[in-house]
Scaffold this motif. Structure first.
Motif, PDB file in Angstrom:
ATOM      1  N   TYR D  91       0.831  -1.203   0.000  1.00 52.51           N
ATOM      2  CA  TYR D  91       0.000   0.000   0.000  1.00 52.51           C
ATOM      3  C   TYR D  91       0.862   1.248   0.000  1.00 52.51           C
ATOM      4  CZ  TYR D  91      -4.011  -2.864   1.181  1.00 52.51           C
ATOM      5  OH  TYR D  91      -5.012  -3.780   1.149  1.00 52.51           O
ATOM      6  N   MET D  99      -6.283   4.325   6.693  1.00 55.31           N
ATOM      7  CA  MET D  99      -6.958   3.197   7.346  1.00 55.31           C
ATOM      8  C   MET D  99      -7.258   3.515   8.806  1.00 55.31           C
ATOM      9  SD  MET D  99      -5.344  -0.153   5.624  1.00 55.31           S
ATOM     10  CE  MET D  99      -4.790  -0.114   3.919  1.00 55.31           C
ATOM     11  N   ALA D 107     -20.195   1.201   7.811  1.00 56.55           N
ATOM     12  CA  ALA D 107     -19.684  -0.116   7.416  1.00 56.55           C
ATOM     13  C   ALA D 107     -19.388  -0.177   5.925  1.00 56.55           C
ATOM     14  CB  ALA D 107     -20.687  -1.209   7.789  1.00 56.55           C
ATOM     15  N   PHE D 108     -20.206   0.474   5.118  1.00 58.96           N
ATOM     16  CA  PHE D 108     -20.057   0.355   3.675  1.00 58.96           C
ATOM     17  C   PHE D 108     -19.352   1.552   3.048  1.00 58.96           C
ATOM     18  CE2 PHE D 108     -24.041  -2.411   3.807  1.00 58.96           C
ATOM     19  CZ  PHE D 108     -23.259  -3.543   3.981  1.00 58.96           C
ATOM     20  N   SER D 110     -16.297   4.437   2.229  1.00 55.74           N
ATOM     21  CA  SER D 110     -14.873   4.602   2.039  1.00 55.74           C
ATOM     22  C   SER D 110     -14.520   5.995   2.549  1.00 55.74           C
ATOM     23  CB  SER D 110     -14.542   4.478   0.560  1.00 55.74           C
ATOM     24  OG  SER D 110     -14.634   3.148   0.155  1.00 55.74           O
TER      25      SER D 110
ATOM     26  N   LYS E   5     -18.180   8.275  -4.506  1.00 54.62           N
ATOM     27  CA  LYS E   5     -17.326   7.097  -4.582  1.00 54.62           C
ATOM     28  C   LYS E   5     -16.792   6.915  -5.986  1.00 54.62           C
ATOM     29  CE  LYS E   5     -19.394   4.315  -1.235  1.00 54.62           C
ATOM     30  NZ  LYS E   5     -20.649   3.618  -1.368  1.00 54.62           N
ATOM     31  N   ASN E   8     -14.078   9.111  -6.688  1.00 58.75           N
ATOM     32  CA  ASN E   8     -12.867   8.680  -6.015  1.00 58.75           C
ATOM     33  C   ASN E   8     -12.143   7.592  -6.787  1.00 58.75           C
ATOM     34  OD1 ASN E   8     -12.809  10.414  -3.950  1.00 58.75           O
ATOM     35  ND2 ASN E   8     -13.942   9.120  -2.530  1.00 58.75           N
ATOM     36  N   GLN E  11     -10.531   9.208  -9.622  1.00 62.23           N
ATOM     37  CA  GLN E  11      -9.455  10.011  -9.074  1.00 62.23           C
ATOM     38  C   GLN E  11      -8.235   9.156  -8.787  1.00 62.23           C
ATOM     39  OE1 GLN E  11     -11.255  12.559  -6.128  1.00 62.23           O
ATOM     40  NE2 GLN E  11      -9.313  12.582  -5.062  1.00 62.23           N
ATOM     41  N   LEU E 230     -19.255  -2.921  -1.585  1.00 65.07           N
ATOM     42  CA  LEU E 230     -19.464  -1.882  -0.577  1.00 65.07           C
ATOM     43  C   LEU E 230     -18.426  -1.981   0.544  1.00 65.07           C
ATOM     44  CD1 LEU E 230     -23.346  -1.943  -0.346  1.00 65.07           C
ATOM     45  CD2 LEU E 230     -21.893  -0.187  -1.379  1.00 65.07           C
ATOM     46  N   LEU E 231     -17.987  -3.187   0.814  1.00 68.50           N
ATOM     47  CA  LEU E 231     -17.048  -3.384   1.924  1.00 68.50           C
ATOM     48  C   LEU E 231     -15.604  -3.200   1.498  1.00 68.50           C
ATOM     49  CD1 LEU E 231     -18.660  -6.523   3.555  1.00 68.50           C
ATOM     50  CD2 LEU E 231     -18.369  -4.311   4.653  1.00 68.50           C
ATOM     51  N   ARG E 232     -15.377  -2.720   0.280  1.00 66.40           N
ATOM     52  CA  ARG E 232     -14.015  -2.797  -0.255  1.00 66.40           C
ATOM     53  C   ARG E 232     -12.999  -2.016   0.560  1.00 66.40           C
ATOM     54  NH1 ARG E 232     -16.936   0.721  -2.947  1.00 66.40           N
ATOM     55  NH2 ARG E 232     -16.070   2.411  -4.184  1.00 66.40           N
ATOM     56  N   TRP E 233     -13.407  -0.937   1.218  1.00 67.10           N
ATOM     57  CA  TRP E 233     -12.439  -0.237   2.061  1.00 67.10           C
ATOM     58  C   TRP E 233     -12.014  -1.099   3.239  1.00 67.10           C
ATOM     59  CZ3 TRP E 233      -8.951   3.312   2.027  1.00 67.10           C
ATOM     60  CH2 TRP E 233      -8.387   3.706   3.252  1.00 67.10           C
ATOM     61  N   ARG E 234     -12.998  -1.773   3.812  1.00 62.75           N
ATOM     62  CA  ARG E 234     -12.683  -2.622   4.966  1.00 62.75           C
ATOM     63  C   ARG E 234     -11.756  -3.776   4.589  1.00 62.75           C
ATOM     64  NH1 ARG E 234     -16.292  -1.938   9.779  1.00 62.75           N
ATOM     65  NH2 ARG E 234     -16.208   0.297   9.517  1.00 62.75           N
ATOM     66  N   LEU E 235     -11.823  -4.183   3.318  1.00 61.21           N
ATOM     67  CA  LEU E 235     -10.916  -5.245   2.882  1.00 61.21           C
ATOM     68  C   LEU E 235      -9.464  -4.788   2.985  1.00 61.21           C
ATOM     69  CD1 LEU E 235     -12.755  -6.707  -0.211  1.00 61.21           C
ATOM     70  CD2 LEU E 235     -12.345  -7.800   1.978  1.00 61.21           C
ATOM     71  N   ASN E 236      -9.220  -3.524   2.670  1.00 58.32           N
ATOM     72  CA  ASN E 236      -7.889  -2.956   2.867  1.00 58.32           C
ATOM     73  C   ASN E 236      -7.424  -3.185   4.285  1.00 58.32           C
ATOM     74  OD1 ASN E 236      -7.329  -1.833   0.391  1.00 58.32           O
ATOM     75  ND2 ASN E 236      -8.375   0.083   0.857  1.00 58.32           N
ATOM     76  N   PRO E 294      -2.642  -1.973  -4.837  1.00 61.72           N
ATOM     77  CA  PRO E 294      -3.339  -2.893  -3.945  1.00 61.72           C
ATOM     78  C   PRO E 294      -4.582  -2.316  -3.261  1.00 61.72           C
ATOM     79  CG  PRO E 294      -1.450  -1.985  -2.829  1.00 61.72           C
ATOM     80  CD  PRO E 294      -1.465  -1.368  -4.198  1.00 61.72           C
ATOM     81  N   ASN E 295      -4.847  -1.025  -3.415  1.00 58.47           N
ATOM     82  CA  ASN E 295      -5.981  -0.428  -2.709  1.00 58.47           C
ATOM     83  C   ASN E 295      -7.307  -0.974  -3.250  1.00 58.47           C
ATOM     84  OD1 ASN E 295      -7.963   1.237  -1.631  1.00 58.47           O
ATOM     85  ND2 ASN E 295      -6.556   2.966  -1.505  1.00 58.47           N
ATOM     86  N   TYR E 296      -8.062  -1.618  -2.360  1.00 61.84           N
ATOM     87  CA  TYR E 296      -9.295  -2.270  -2.810  1.00 61.84           C
ATOM     88  C   TYR E 296     -10.315  -1.307  -3.391  1.00 61.84           C
ATOM     89  CZ  TYR E 296      -8.077  -6.919  -1.493  1.00 61.84           C
ATOM     90  OH  TYR E 296      -7.479  -8.129  -1.469  1.00 61.84           O
ATOM     91  N   LYS E 297     -10.212  -0.038  -3.024  1.00 66.36           N
ATOM     92  CA  LYS E 297     -11.151   0.933  -3.584  1.00 66.36           C
ATOM     93  C   LYS E 297     -11.098   0.924  -5.102  1.00 66.36           C
ATOM     94  CE  LYS E 297     -11.860   5.121  -2.152  1.00 66.36           C
ATOM     95  NZ  LYS E 297     -11.576   6.467  -1.590  1.00 66.36           N
TER      96      LYS E 297
END
Ligand SMILES: Nc1ncnc2c1ncn2[C@@H]1O[C@H](COP(=O)(O)OP(=O)(O)OP(=O)(O)O)[C@@H](O)[C@H]1O
Ligand SMILES: Nc1ncnc2c1ncn2[C@@H]1O[C@H](COP(=O)(O)OP(=O)(O)OP(=O)(O)O)[C@@H](O)[C@H]1O
Ligand SMILES: [Mg+2]
Ligand SMILES: [Mg+2]
Lengths: 352, 331, 260, 260, 352
Positions: D91, D99, D107-108, D110, E5, E8, E11, E230-236, E294-297
């Protein structure tokens, strides 16, 4: 020299505090010979223990031959090669698996990781497709197994970044290529004719092992096992990781190459006589590690002892369970997986 | 919708999966997407020229001898592995497919092509006779089908009559070797094939083609071993008698000791697998097992008659002899 | 025995990170590498050990270029204590230390009784005999650092390269290691180490090399190199260096940061 | 806001490592945990964060037991800078810092522009803007530590838990972080940190808790706790604590180890 | 909200310094629709581009129907479902693979790791063995795929030590069990009919996809893809490791469960209509990571775009290369592996 090493093994095995381990250590050494003897009495053709004794004794003493010739055939032509083959294959796969797990610093690695089985399977498939004889199938299987690993090695050496990951990735890649090749051959094979032959062959079985087969693999297996056994201390150091091992004075490039060649020799030889038998190379080193710890000085001998016993036991089951022989590859998984699960849940330290 | 179309007359048949299929009254173009003697059925019923697509028949050089055009017919795939577009392009009136490939068949039906299924490897003697009749209906060749069934019935009856003299103690134990020494077959066809010829299949407990141990074979101790020529370990390299004789594990088996080892013949189709021709295979096996009991069977004559009647081909002696040398089939 | 770097340039890939560093260390010396984060200390160490490719210059040992030495010879000559360490399989601490003996063993040999004795001595020297039979993956970060030092001792090299050996150690263990470093130097080893504590250098270094953005900023005796001025330039911190007498009449220099 | 540990006992599996620790920290305070290697500092921190199961006692925040709090609420309340850190995927540094905002997001969701702004501010505060677009796996150990601190700042917690935050930092960055710690405390955060430098505690702690073999050895103001006597007991080292005047009339206490 | 989103994503994609990346980003978005249109004109049955336009237009406008009905069948019954299915499957496998690689912190993980494909393959085999209808085969395949993963999950939750490794090990174990089950069924199946059916099915093919199949998988696929997207940030955050993610405020237990359920829904659905197609879930996320980082976003959208294009492209090849189609599972490997090798060797940072 050899003596000192042996004492060390014993020492390390028995050094542990709990008496339980002493028993385990003893059991480890006693298991293979015990199973070897028991296995002779098992099979579809009934041979009672005392008849067996007579038959064996007759090989040495001039006894009167009161039993049918078929009994001799069963004992010496069918059971003996099969028992020896299963022990050889089990020990070989376990040794290769243990070595790879250390080399890749990864307890999830099996001897197939660099494509040895995939290559050997492809070699067999192509031989079956092209109507080779049984010996031809074995040779082709062995050679392609070696070829696949060498290819993976050659490819990985062209990647600079993180050599271990490069090696695994190349191995997976080459493995996939050969597996697809096998699928392609299966696909092109007449479904009435070659398809079953190739499919069954890949499932792995010792049913058809003949004395000749045992002789043909014993050399590559020893050529693989002996160096690995001798290098077992260095495997410890290698498992600390590339950089650290080099700092500790190991030529990691050469050692890795040796480990790969030795493991491949054993894996390809195993696949060439009895098809793809998965799972042993993954399971047995874990089991051994649970029993004697991660030190290769004891882990490797323990893997050999457990590996040979395990596969012999499973093959005994395959022999006595049903009229139809269930392929060994299937049985090892069906027995190994739940057993492993049980161990995992019980062990204090997980898989370590 | 201005195009003028004459609605084709249709008929219905019940195919071998029990399904009612609408097919054109006049079938002129056929695509075959399976093996299992389906092609041979069409040939013996006299509709060979209507096949416009089918899997390669290179395994059957004898068939290609009198149907040479089969060498150039496009292959649109077999079983589930078919090219729907290619089949659409061939515009068949009907597709003959196996009951074992529902996925591929369904796709064809969805594309609006009538699919008639046949039993292929799942056949029994009774099933096969039904299938001949059904195919006769589809191809408008009822007469030919009845002739074929008649041939079968008469030969089956003959076999049954002659076998009446076989007492249980005279019956021979047969081991049917599929491709490799330790694989055998106790499934429907394997069973029919051997028992109709008066033998006892040692592997009758074994369901499908499956591997057994060397010890098991030693324990069965068969009187006769027959070796399939369609499922070799390798192409045109079937198990040879020599191979068994030199195998130390096999030397003590009665069949090997008494040299009772036979390779199944290949005619226009494999004689040990279900097809219009398999009645010849059954007669061959009966004669082979009990040369005395079935001394009346003149296999050369029967074969000649079958080929004359159904393939409209006069078989030479040499060609007939070649049937018993499967290795030569590839050349 | 002398280890000498001559105009060494090194880095990752083809990009140089460290430029033209020259440095001689002799037996009995303790050389401190001081420099801000990212100035290239670890990079230089890895290059000295042959773990990174040399981009320029040469490394000599007793006048001999070590470029073609086999790994085991390098390891018998130089011991290394890495900065970061990933726990491997759950080896016992004693086994980890024993691995330090590898370079002294034949290719096919395992450690002998004698090797075991040497390892146990190294463990004892660091006061961690109580850890000896523990599992390496289940001890604290500082404890692991001590084990790695013990391993390097067991390696019995002539040059010891230590990358921030005290960074995870408690106050007591820090001094323990520093004392050890001095003892080793007295025994004839050459020690090259990096540290984030100029004060430690004042305590135990015989030589200091200041590194700034991959270039040598200065080299010499600690008292000369570690000045209020140089610390200001290197680390951007105002400090006062004072001399204080300690019991037994000794004198020590301490660095006092001037905060608020 | 007050964080309070009451008779906390914790460890791995069912074996306790830390026994009966009680400790209150209020906004504005900087609590230092001092203790030898393996005394249980990291273990205690992990338990406070709910990463290890509590074996006894309770943890209160503003009087409320946090045992049942959802993870995101705990994270908004407490930020953590771990001692050891495995580099993950490559990253960018900015992403790693972003982060830290996770607990503040739905939860959903960014991170928004605003989150980005907060992250950039945290990065600037630590003087590492030049690293912002670098790859996290390709910066030096000390640089990584600074990034993790920036991440914890971006998390904007009320309590900051730092496990040896300075251990890999250079001399300048150490002081930078200490200054930051003080600034954060002035802004109303409670800081709990471990350190191997009693001197740092003298510089910036408002409270000190001494840990010895998993038991509390003492707690109180730094001047009271860090004595020649206590350091001798905890670390087995003879030291002299001297007071020196620094420019601008301020006074500082320095700890001088008595070696040789 | 959605708009922000999207901005982003753009971007982030375009932020990178080199102009090359801008082109790559644009190409990523343009690729799927472009391939979609081109794919309609490809196949054994000749449909020229202008005829195709007419056929498509006729669906909306009252055009004169001058072409044979067969053309309609080919375009709407044969090609359309197949094109959609290949894009769906490609996107689903790529998404699941990307999510798993993050969750397990391991770039070598594929969506099969927890046994989804093995379970689904077993379900299909057992259904074929028992002569179920096609819908029955699909349902059985889907359910067994889910079952396998849930089993792995349940087993792993009984192991305390290192939950991620426990999960992978359990997954491999359960996967092996189901694979052996499949082998057993293959072994018991009649080599003359069921064996080829099972073998071919396992090789993976889209040849038999019907419009109904597409409808039956679109719901589980969306049910899996939307939450993951939707959860892609949390995957990071999850990819930093269990402990760190929890410290950053993530309920890792719940998140992991969600990721597993979603990925399994997609994988099982994919396998249920077209058999086992390996390699896509491993390859595409790597490819995407090379392109966008690698950023899941951005990684997740990129994986979806590349995954759908990749599988569509491969399937187009399968359709036009030979009269008899080469199974997709084989083609993806035969094309994917060398391509991946090439990328590996070229890329500056290895596979990252
Ligand atoms: N693997 C790598 N690839 C590319 N560049 C790297 C890599 N590791 C470090 N660098 C860069 O090289 C420079 C020197 O790093 P190095 O680790 O040698 O610093 P250091 O002096 O040891 O720092 P510290 O005191 O923080 O450990 C840094 O700018 C860093 O960003
Ligand atoms: N994963 C683990 N399992 C079992 N015991 C552990 C584990 N990690 C640490 N320990 C033990 O718990 C004790 C306390 O360890 P901890 O890491 O909390 O120490 P610490 O005070 O943080 O030390 P350091 O200053 O070296 O970081 C040590 O004795 C150590 O051996
Ligand atoms: Mg460094
Ligand atoms: Mg700690």
């Amino acid at each position: 020299m050899e003596l000192i090493k042996k004492r060390n093994i014993f020492q390390l095995i028995f050094q542990s505090r709990d008496g339980l381990r002493v028993i385990k250590g003893g059991a480890l050494f006693a298991l293979p010979p015990l199973l070897f003897i028991i296995s002779f009495t098992l099979g579809r053709y009934p041979v009672s223990p005392d008849l067996l004794l007579n038959v064996l004794a007759a090989k040495l003493l001039p006894l009167q031959h009161t039993w049918p010739d078929t009994v001799d055939t069963v004992v010496f032509q069918v059971r003996l090669p099969r028992i020896i083959a299963s022990m050889l294959v089990g020990a070989a796969l376990a040794t290769a698996g243990a070595a790879y797990q250390g080399m890749f610093k990864n307890p999830l690695v099996s001897p197939d990781i660099l494509g040895a089985s995939a290559g050997a399977g492809f070699g067999a498939a192509i031989a079956i497709f092209n109507s080779f004889s049984i010996i031809g199938i074995q040779a082709s299987s062995f050679l392609f197994g070696l070829l696949a690993v060498l290819l993976a090695y050659a490819v990985s050496s062209r990647i600079r970044h993180d050599p271990m990951l490069a090696l695994i990735l190349s191995g997976i890649l080459v493995g996939t290529l050969f597996t697809s090749g096998t699928s392609l051959i299966k696909y092109m094979a007449d479904p009435y004719d070659k398809l079953p032959a190739i499919t069954y062959w890949l499932m792995g079985s010792l049913a058809a092992v003949a004395p000749r087969d045992v002789l043909s693999v014993i050399i590559p297996m020893l050529a693989g096992a002996v160096p690995l056994y001798l290098l077992r201390w260095r495997l410890n150091v290698l498992s600390l990781g590339e950089e650290e091992a080099r700092a500790l004075g190991i030529n990691t490039g050469r050692l890795k190459f040796l480990v790969i060649v030795c493991s491949t020799l054993m894996t390809a030889a195993a696949v060439s006589i009895c098809g793809v038998i998965g799972w042993v190379g993954l399971l047995v080193p874990h089991l051994a590690r649970m029993l004697v710890g991660p030190n290769y000085k004891v882990l490797l001998p323990a893997s050999i002892l457990i590996g040979s016993s395990y596969l012999l036991l499973v093959d005994d089951l395959a022999r006595i369970m049903a009229v139809v022989e269930i392929p060994l590859g299937i049985l090892t998984s069906l027995i190994g997986a739940p057993f492993f699960l049980y161990l995992l849940q019980r062990s204090r330290r997980g898989w370590l | 919708q201005t195009a003028v179309k004459t609605a084709p007359a249709e008929k219905t048949v019940v195919d071998m999966s029990g399904k009612t299929v609408k097919v054109p009254a006049e079938v002129n173009k056929i695509v075959v997407t399976c093996y299992g003697g389906a092609t041979n059925e069409i040939v013996v019923l006299g509709a060979a020229d209507k096949i416009v697509g089918q899997p390669s028949q290179e395994n059957f050089p004898h068939l290609l001898k009198f149907e040479p055009q089969f060498k150039n017919i496009p292959d649109a795939g077999s079983f589930d592995n078919i090219s729907v577009e290619e089949i659409i392009r061939l515009k068949p009136d009907v597709v003959i497919a196996s009951v074992t490939s529902p996925k591929g068949n369904k796709k064809l039906e969805d594309a609006g092509i009538p699919v008639v299924t046949v039993l292929t490897g799942r056949a029994t003697i009774d099933g096969l006779k039904k299938e001949f009749k059904m195919m006769g209906e589809v191809l408008n060749k009822e007469n030919e089908a009845n002739t074929l069934i008649g041939f079968w019935d008469s030969r089956l009856k003959m076999l049954k009559d002659e076998a009446a003299g076989l007492t249980a103690d005279k019956q021979k134990k047969v081991y049917y070797m599929l491709g490799i020494p330790l694989r055998t077959d106790g499934s429907a066809w394997g069973q029919d094939f051997i028992t109709t010829a008066g033998g006892i299949n040692v592997a009758r407990g074994v369901d499908n083609a499956n591997q057994v141990s060397a010890e098991q074979v030693l324990q069965w101790n068969p009187d006769v071993i027959i070796m399939s020529s369609n499922i070799g370990p390798t192409k045109n390299h079937f198990i040879m008698a020599d191979e068994l004789k030199n195998n130390a594990q096999m030397t003590n088996i009665n069949a090997v000791k008494n040299n009772q080892l036979y390779q199944c013949p290949i005619g226009a189709f494999w004689w040990d697998r279900p097809s219009p021709e398999s009645i010849l295979g059954i007669m061959w096996l009966a004669r082979t097992l009990y040369p005395d009991t079935f001394a009346n069977i003149n296999l050369a004559r029967e074969t000649g008659e079958f080929f004359k009647t159904f393939y409209h081909y006069s078989l030479t002696d040499q060609e007939f002899k070649a049937f018993f040398n499967p290795q030569s089939a590839g050349e | 025995m002398r280890l000498e770097l001559k105009n060494v340039t090194c880095g990752y890939g083809s990009k140089p990170v460290v430029h033209q560093v020259s440095l001689p260390v002799d037996s009995g010396e303790v050389l401190y590498l001081l420099g801000p984060n990212g100035s290239g200390k670890t990079t230089l160490f890895k290059t000295m050990l042959g773990l990174l490719r040399l981009q320029g210059g040469e490394i000599l040992c007793g006048g001999e270029n070590i470029g073609n030495w086999p790994r085991s010879r390098i390891a018998r000559f130089m011991g290394y204590i890495p900065q970061a360490h990933n726990p491997p399989f759950p080896y016992k601490v004693l086994d980890i230390v024993l691995m330090g003996r590898t370079a002294h063993l034949g290719a096919f040999a395992s450690p002998s009784e004698n090797d075991q004795k040497i390892a146990l001595e190294a463990i004892e020297a660091l006061n961690i005999s109580h850890l000896q039979n523990k599992i390496y993956t289940e001890i604290s970060g500082g404890e692991r650092q001590l084990v790695l030092i013990a391993r390097a001792l067991a390696q019995q090299p002539q040059v010891l390269i230590m990358d921030e050996p005290t960074s995870n150690l408690d106050f007591g263990n820090q001094l323990l290691v520093l004392r050890h470093v001095q003892k080793l130097a007295q025994m004839g080893l050459a020690v090259v180490m990096s540290s984030h504590f100029p004060e430690h250098a004042l305590l135990s270094a015989t030589k200091v090399l200041l590194l700034h953005k991959g270039k040598v900023f200065g080299a010499g005796r600690p008292e000369e190199m570690i000045t209020e001025q140089s610390l200001k330039t290197l680390f951007g911190v105002d400090v006062k260096i004072i001399t204080t007498t300690i019991r037994k009449g000794g004198e020590t220099r301490v660095i006092v940061p001037l905060v608020q």
